[in-house]
Design an enzyme around this catalytic site. Structure first.
Site, short mmCIF file in Angstrom:
data_model
loop_
_atom_site.label_atom_id
_atom_site.label_comp_id
_atom_site.label_asym_id
_atom_site.label_seq_id
_atom_site.Cartn_x
_atom_site.Cartn_y
_atom_site.Cartn_z
N GLU A 74 0.86 -1.18 0.00
CA GLU A 74 0.00 0.00 0.00
C GLU A 74 0.90 1.23 0.00
O GLU A 74 1.60 1.50 0.98
CB GLU A 74 -0.90 -0.05 1.25
N CYS A 108 4.65 -2.51 -8.51
CA CYS A 108 3.31 -2.05 -8.12
C CYS A 108 3.38 -0.85 -7.18
O CYS A 108 3.71 0.24 -7.62
CB CYS A 108 2.50 -3.23 -7.57
N HIS A 154 3.17 -7.65 -10.54
CA HIS A 154 3.96 -8.43 -9.59
C HIS A 154 4.56 -9.63 -10.32
O HIS A 154 3.87 -10.64 -10.49
CB HIS A 154 3.06 -8.97 -8.47
N GLU A 192 6.86 -11.50 -9.11
CA GLU A 192 7.22 -12.50 -8.08
C GLU A 192 6.05 -13.44 -7.76
O GLU A 192 6.27 -14.56 -7.33
CB GLU A 192 7.75 -11.79 -6.81
N1 GLN Z 1 -3.07 0.04 -5.06
C1 GLN Z 1 -1.90 -0.04 -4.25
C2 GLN Z 1 -1.35 1.34 -3.91
O1 GLN Z 1 -1.78 2.31 -4.43
C3 GLN Z 1 -0.82 -0.84 -4.95
C4 GLN Z 1 -1.23 -2.28 -4.98
C5 GLN Z 1 -0.09 -3.25 -5.05
O2 GLN Z 1 1.05 -2.93 -4.73
N2 GLN Z 1 -0.42 -4.45 -5.43
O3 GLN Z 1 -0.49 1.43 -3.11
#
Ligand code: GLN
Length: 203
Positions: A48, A78, A172, A174
């Site tokens: 997050e 991400c 991702h 991984e």
């Molecule tokens: N939606 C998340 C964010 O804004 C990211 C999601 C993820 O890392 N899988 O931090």
């Protein structure tokens, strides 16, 4: 031995250690600035980004990560990509590090608890490699500066970018056991062909 750290403030870090070990690298936890000493690379994992942004400042890691990134490669997946970006559309809760000169939009592939598996292709050592990767409320890369190479796309948008030193992935790798991005970035022995430039192997 290549030594790579994984930022362990929050999120999905364990599988990155597995990938690093599979590649024969030494993997380390990074929780404070002193953990960065003597590493060759850093991974900012998914999770997050709002929480990670707060924790980066709470643990005084912002300047240390930026200093580290001057000399060493950083891979963001991400939420890690979000944190590495320079601009985030309509967002005030994340203070990005600005390591990659890109603009992104958070949660652009779905606002709910949404995930999907996409098949992407990259060109490496003049071979096309196809693989499945997982998107989880993933950021979309809206703009890339001209120093940025797009190495994979999803739905005609950049999904993996590289500037010669740092790499950011919307997805991702991984979660599907893909080792190629970690290897490309940290070993620098694999030749990577990409769209916008010819410079990657010089790094
Ligand atoms: N939606 C998340 C964010 O804004 C990211 C999601 C993820 O890392 N899988 O931090």
């Amino acid at each position: 031995m290549i030594k790579v750290g994984v930022l362990e403030l929050q999120g999905d870090f364990e599988l990155h250690h597995n990938i690093l070990r599979e590649l024969g690298y030494s993997s380390f936890s990074v929780k404070d600035s002193s953990d960065l000493e003597s590493l060759d690379g850093l991974i900012i994992p998914g999770g997050e980004s709002t929480t990670m942004s707060l924790l980066i400042d709470a643990f005084n890691l912002r300047k240390s990560i930026l200093d580290f990134s001057e000399e060493n490669s950083v891979l963001g997946t991400c939420a890690g990509l979000i944190l590495m970006s320079k601009f985030i559309e309509d967002e005030s809760k994340v203070n990005p590090l600005g390591i990659l000169d890109i603009e992104i939009s958070r949660n652009a592939y779905g606002r709910q608890i949404m995930s999907s598996v996409e098949n992407i292709s990259i060109e490496s050592d003049s071979k096309i490699i196809n693989m499945d990767v997982t998107l989880i409320r993933a950021p979309k890369i809206l703009k890339v500066n001209k120093n940025i190479n797009v190495i994979a796309e999803i739905d005609n948008s950049p999904a993996a970018v590289f500037d010669g030193k740092h790499m950011g992935l919307s997805f991702h790798p991984e979660l599907n056991g893909s080792t190629i991005f970690h290897e490309m970035l940290f070993s620098r022995t694999t030749k990577l062909n990409h769209k916008n430039s010819e410079g990657i192997n010089a790094a």
